[in-house]
Design a protein around this motif. Structure first.
Motif, PDB file in Angstrom:
ATOM      1  N   PHE A 161       0.847  -1.200   0.000  1.00  0.00           N
ATOM      2  CA  PHE A 161       0.000   0.000   0.000  1.00  0.00           C
ATOM      3  C   PHE A 161       0.883   1.251   0.000  1.00  0.00           C
ATOM      4  CE2 PHE A 161      -2.594   3.048   2.751  1.00  0.00           C
ATOM      5  CZ  PHE A 161      -3.235   3.591   1.648  1.00  0.00           C
ATOM      6  N   GLY A 162       0.605   2.180  -0.922  1.00  0.00           N
ATOM      7  CA  GLY A 162       1.352   3.450  -0.983  1.00  0.00           C
ATOM      8  C   GLY A 162       0.465   4.599  -0.542  1.00  0.00           C
ATOM      9  N   PRO A 163       0.479   4.961   0.748  1.00  0.00           N
ATOM     10  CA  PRO A 163      -0.494   5.926   1.258  1.00  0.00           C
ATOM     11  C   PRO A 163      -0.335   7.346   0.727  1.00  0.00           C
ATOM     12  CG  PRO A 163       1.127   5.412   2.955  1.00  0.00           C
ATOM     13  CD  PRO A 163       1.385   4.471   1.803  1.00  0.00           C
ATOM     14  N   ALA A 164       0.889   7.746   0.387  1.00  0.00           N
ATOM     15  CA  ALA A 164       1.078   9.141  -0.031  1.00  0.00           C
ATOM     16  C   ALA A 164       0.464   9.361  -1.417  1.00  0.00           C
ATOM     17  CB  ALA A 164       2.571   9.489  -0.017  1.00  0.00           C
ATOM     18  N   ASP A 165       0.864   8.531  -2.377  1.00  0.00           N
ATOM     19  CA  ASP A 165       0.269   8.678  -3.705  1.00  0.00           C
ATOM     20  C   ASP A 165      -1.220   8.365  -3.677  1.00  0.00           C
ATOM     21  OD1 ASP A 165       2.017   9.507  -5.897  1.00  0.00           O
ATOM     22  OD2 ASP A 165       3.300   7.905  -5.165  1.00  0.00           O
ATOM     23  N   PHE A 166      -1.631   7.436  -2.800  1.00  0.00           N
ATOM     24  CA  PHE A 166      -3.055   7.101  -2.750  1.00  0.00           C
ATOM     25  C   PHE A 166      -3.872   8.303  -2.269  1.00  0.00           C
ATOM     26  CE2 PHE A 166      -6.940   5.205  -1.092  1.00  0.00           C
ATOM     27  CZ  PHE A 166      -7.302   4.411  -2.178  1.00  0.00           C
ATOM     28  N   ALA A 167      -3.354   9.007  -1.265  1.00  0.00           N
ATOM     29  CA  ALA A 167      -4.061  10.202  -0.779  1.00  0.00           C
ATOM     30  C   ALA A 167      -4.177  11.228  -1.901  1.00  0.00           C
ATOM     31  CB  ALA A 167      -3.325  10.793   0.424  1.00  0.00           C
ATOM     32  N   ALA A 168      -3.111  11.360  -2.698  1.00  0.00           N
ATOM     33  CA  ALA A 168      -3.152  12.304  -3.824  1.00  0.00           C
ATOM     34  C   ALA A 168      -4.170  11.844  -4.860  1.00  0.00           C
ATOM     35  CB  ALA A 168      -1.760  12.427  -4.442  1.00  0.00           C
ATOM     36  N   SER A 169      -4.161  10.542  -5.160  1.00  0.00           N
ATOM     37  CA  SER A 169      -5.080  10.017  -6.176  1.00  0.00           C
ATOM     38  C   SER A 169      -6.541  10.201  -5.764  1.00  0.00           C
ATOM     39  CB  SER A 169      -4.772   8.532  -6.399  1.00  0.00           C
ATOM     40  OG  SER A 169      -5.779   7.908  -7.156  1.00  0.00           O
ATOM     41  N   MET A 170      -6.805  10.064  -4.469  1.00  0.00           N
ATOM     42  CA  MET A 170      -8.181  10.202  -3.967  1.00  0.00           C
ATOM     43  C   MET A 170      -8.570  11.658  -3.717  1.00  0.00           C
ATOM     44  SD  MET A 170      -9.541   7.206  -3.771  1.00  0.00           S
ATOM     45  CE  MET A 170     -10.790   7.081  -2.505  1.00  0.00           C
ATOM     46  N   GLU A 171      -7.599  12.564  -3.907  1.00  0.00           N
ATOM     47  CA  GLU A 171      -7.826  13.997  -3.656  1.00  0.00           C
ATOM     48  C   GLU A 171      -8.232  14.252  -2.214  1.00  0.00           C
ATOM     49  OE1 GLU A 171     -10.061  15.903  -6.809  1.00  0.00           O
ATOM     50  OE2 GLU A 171      -9.321  14.452  -8.261  1.00  0.00           O
ATOM     51  N   ALA A 199      -6.767  -9.339  -0.888  1.00  0.00           N
ATOM     52  CA  ALA A 199      -6.327  -9.693  -2.247  1.00  0.00           C
ATOM     53  C   ALA A 199      -4.946 -10.353  -2.198  1.00  0.00           C
ATOM     54  CB  ALA A 199      -6.286  -8.443  -3.119  1.00  0.00           C
ATOM     55  N   GLY A 200      -4.076  -9.823  -1.353  1.00  0.00           N
ATOM     56  CA  GLY A 200      -2.728 -10.404  -1.232  1.00  0.00           C
ATOM     57  C   GLY A 200      -2.773 -11.801  -0.652  1.00  0.00           C
ATOM     58  N   ARG A 201      -3.486 -11.958   0.447  1.00  0.00           N
ATOM     59  CA  ARG A 201      -3.530 -13.277   1.107  1.00  0.00           C
ATOM     60  C   ARG A 201      -4.196 -14.320   0.217  1.00  0.00           C
ATOM     61  NH1 ARG A 201       0.237 -12.037   3.965  1.00  0.00           N
ATOM     62  NH2 ARG A 201      -0.019 -11.234   6.074  1.00  0.00           N
ATOM     63  N   ALA A 202      -5.230 -13.904  -0.524  1.00  0.00           N
ATOM     64  CA  ALA A 202      -5.922 -14.867  -1.394  1.00  0.00           C
ATOM     65  C   ALA A 202      -4.981 -15.414  -2.460  1.00  0.00           C
ATOM     66  CB  ALA A 202      -7.135 -14.205  -2.044  1.00  0.00           C
ATOM     67  N   ASN A 203      -3.884 -14.697  -2.715  1.00  0.00           N
ATOM     68  CA  ASN A 203      -2.934 -15.131  -3.734  1.00  0.00           C
ATOM     69  C   ASN A 203      -1.570 -15.500  -3.152  1.00  0.00           C
ATOM     70  OD1 ASN A 203      -4.268 -14.725  -6.524  1.00  0.00           O
ATOM     71  ND2 ASN A 203      -4.904 -12.957  -5.318  1.00  0.00           N
ATOM     72  N   GLY A 204      -1.522 -15.690  -1.847  1.00  0.00           N
ATOM     73  CA  GLY A 204      -0.294 -16.167  -1.208  1.00  0.00           C
ATOM     74  C   GLY A 204       0.839 -15.146  -1.188  1.00  0.00           C
ATOM     75  N   LEU A 205       0.510 -13.850  -1.222  1.00  0.00           N
ATOM     76  CA  LEU A 205       1.556 -12.821  -1.237  1.00  0.00           C
ATOM     77  C   LEU A 205       1.840 -12.289   0.167  1.00  0.00           C
ATOM     78  CD1 LEU A 205       0.404 -10.669  -4.302  1.00  0.00           C
ATOM     79  CD2 LEU A 205       1.781 -12.754  -4.265  1.00  0.00           C
ATOM     80  N   GLN A 206       3.047 -11.779   0.367  1.00  0.00           N
ATOM     81  CA  GLN A 206       3.286 -10.968   1.567  1.00  0.00           C
ATOM     82  C   GLN A 206       2.629  -9.608   1.316  1.00  0.00           C
ATOM     83  OE1 GLN A 206       6.894 -10.896   3.803  1.00  0.00           O
ATOM     84  NE2 GLN A 206       7.719 -12.706   2.796  1.00  0.00           N
ATOM     85  N   VAL A 207       2.164  -8.983   2.410  1.00  0.00           N
ATOM     86  CA  VAL A 207       1.425  -7.721   2.274  1.00  0.00           C
ATOM     87  C   VAL A 207       2.130  -6.665   3.142  1.00  0.00           C
ATOM     88  CG1 VAL A 207      -0.837  -6.633   2.414  1.00  0.00           C
ATOM     89  CG2 VAL A 207      -0.675  -9.068   1.924  1.00  0.00           C
ATOM     90  N   ILE A 208       2.466  -5.549   2.505  1.00  0.00           N
ATOM     91  CA  ILE A 208       3.360  -4.562   3.134  1.00  0.00           C
ATOM     92  C   ILE A 208       2.693  -3.195   3.163  1.00  0.00           C
ATOM     93  CG2 ILE A 208       5.652  -3.486   2.970  1.00  0.00           C
ATOM     94  CD1 ILE A 208       5.825  -6.513   3.392  1.00  0.00           C
ATOM     95  N   ASP A 209       2.860  -2.505   4.292  1.00  0.00           N
ATOM     96  CA  ASP A 209       2.359  -1.138   4.446  1.00  0.00           C
ATOM     97  C   ASP A 209       3.461  -0.158   4.015  1.00  0.00           C
ATOM     98  OD1 ASP A 209       0.811   1.005   5.210  1.00  0.00           O
ATOM     99  OD2 ASP A 209       1.031   0.677   7.370  1.00  0.00           O
ATOM    100  N   GLY A 210       3.061   0.971   3.459  1.00  0.00           N
ATOM    101  CA  GLY A 210       4.021   1.941   2.921  1.00  0.00           C
ATOM    102  C   GLY A 210       4.602   2.873   3.976  1.00  0.00           C
ATOM    103  N   PRO A 211       5.051   4.045   3.547  1.00  0.00           N
ATOM    104  CA  PRO A 211       5.837   4.911   4.430  1.00  0.00           C
ATOM    105  C   PRO A 211       5.021   5.686   5.469  1.00  0.00           C
ATOM    106  CG  PRO A 211       5.488   5.977   2.310  1.00  0.00           C
ATOM    107  CD  PRO A 211       4.906   4.597   2.178  1.00  0.00           C
TER     108      PRO A 211
END
Ligand code: GLV
Ligand code: MG
Length: 313
Positions: A161-171, A199-211
């Motif tokens: 998850f990239g919270p900084a760009d996500f906040a920008a994308s969501m305005e 979505a990550g767990r359903a596909n066996g991925l590690q799930v990481i939080d951003g900065p």
């Protein structure tokens, strides 16, 4: 695919600007589980092309120990992505574990990356499938498509998850991404965290939080990172070496939790194998097969963090 790094811990994922030879030299000495050498937002546009060779040289020339070693390339809307991959993967050698792709918006972008990697691996003499992919979800479109993104390639190792760009994308009306918003009654990213995690767990991925961008406030980082930790995330980004220490601690089970998990396994084994029961009392709690699965997660995380059992049931 990408057998070396897929299951390695990523409690702390340190960002290192690819334009800075000084920082590239310091990276191996910082106790982060994973480092990513950045060609994207930490590097100015006019430095990007020259940084590719600096990154490849730093990967080849330094001893990165057993860290997960990754390079963040630029996203597919730019003019750089393919050339970043060709120049870096083509010259970095076998020690490079992964490419991180930012601002992923569709499964097609992952498939394109996968196909390009295959060609670069063949021409560089690397085993096919050697390079894994970490995908960042940091736009509204990326979040909408996260389920198909997570299923798009066997090279995928993590979803981030990239919270900084996500906040920008969501305005969102904020000027700092990835920090607490006191005016909001709850966690403004709760839905986002859960959607990416599922979505990550359903596909066996590690799930990481951003900065977390208040880089000088370690107490606030510790408090804020408990959100994603408690939901089940595997780790979080560090923008500064001081953040690494906090994150390695937050994303490891405590010794008490680790020992309790082992005791639950012992009690459950005794109940099912010895007494032929499916559920049994453990102190004041009822434990069953689901408890065994939860305990196993604590044990694998604790072992990855170097814990050993201190008590016997
Ligand atoms: C990370 O890339 C972010 O945008 O938060
Ligand atoms: Mg970003």
């Amino acid at each position: 695919m990408s057998a070396r790094s897929r299951n390695l811990p990523r409690r702390s994922c340190l960002s290192i600007p690819g334009s800075s030879e000084k920082m590239l030299g310091k990276g191996p000495g910082i106790p982060a589980d994973m480092v990513f050498l950045d060609l994207e937002d930490a590097v100015a546009p006019k430095e990007k092309e020259a940084s590719r060779a600096k990154i490849a040289a730093a990967i080849r020339g330094n001893d990165w120990g057993d860290k997960v070693l990754c390079v963040r390339v630029n996203d597919w809307s730019t003019k750089w992505t393919a050339y970043d991959i060709i120049e870096v993967v083509g010259n970095a050698g076998e020690r490079l574990d992964e490419i991180m792709l930012p601002k992923v918006e569709s499964a097609a972008q992952i498939v394109a990356t996968d196909m390009l990697l295959r060609q670069v691996e063949i021409s560089a003499g690397l085993p096919i499938g050697h390079i894994g992919i970490e995908a960042q979800i940091e736009t509204a479109r990326g979040l909408i498509n996260v389920e198909e993104i997570c299923a798009a390639s066997p090279r995928l190792e993590t979803i981030i998850f990239g919270p900084a760009d996500f906040a920008a994308s969501m305005e969102m009306p904020v000027l700092t991404g990835g920090v607490k918003i006191d005016e909001y009654p709850g966690d403004h990213f709760h839905y986002v965290y859960n959607k990416i995690l599922m979505a990550g767990r359903a596909n066996g991925l590690q799930v990481i939080d951003g900065p977390f961008l208040h880089v000088r406030d370690s107490d606030a980082l510790r408090e804020y990172s408990m959100r994603s930790r408690i939901l089940g995330y595997d780790g979080k980004w560090a923008l500064h070496p001081d953040q690494v220490t906090v994150l390695n601690d937050v994303f490891s089970p405590t010794q008490e939790q680790f020992d309790k998990a082992w005791s639950i396994l012992d009690a459950y084994k005794e109940a099912t194998e010895g007494e032929g029961k499916g559920a049994v009392m453990f102190g004041n709690e009822m434990i069953d097969e689901a408890s065994r699965k939860m305990a196993l997660k604590f044990i694998s995380r604790g072992e990855r963090a170097g814990r050993t059992r201190s008590t016997q049931a």
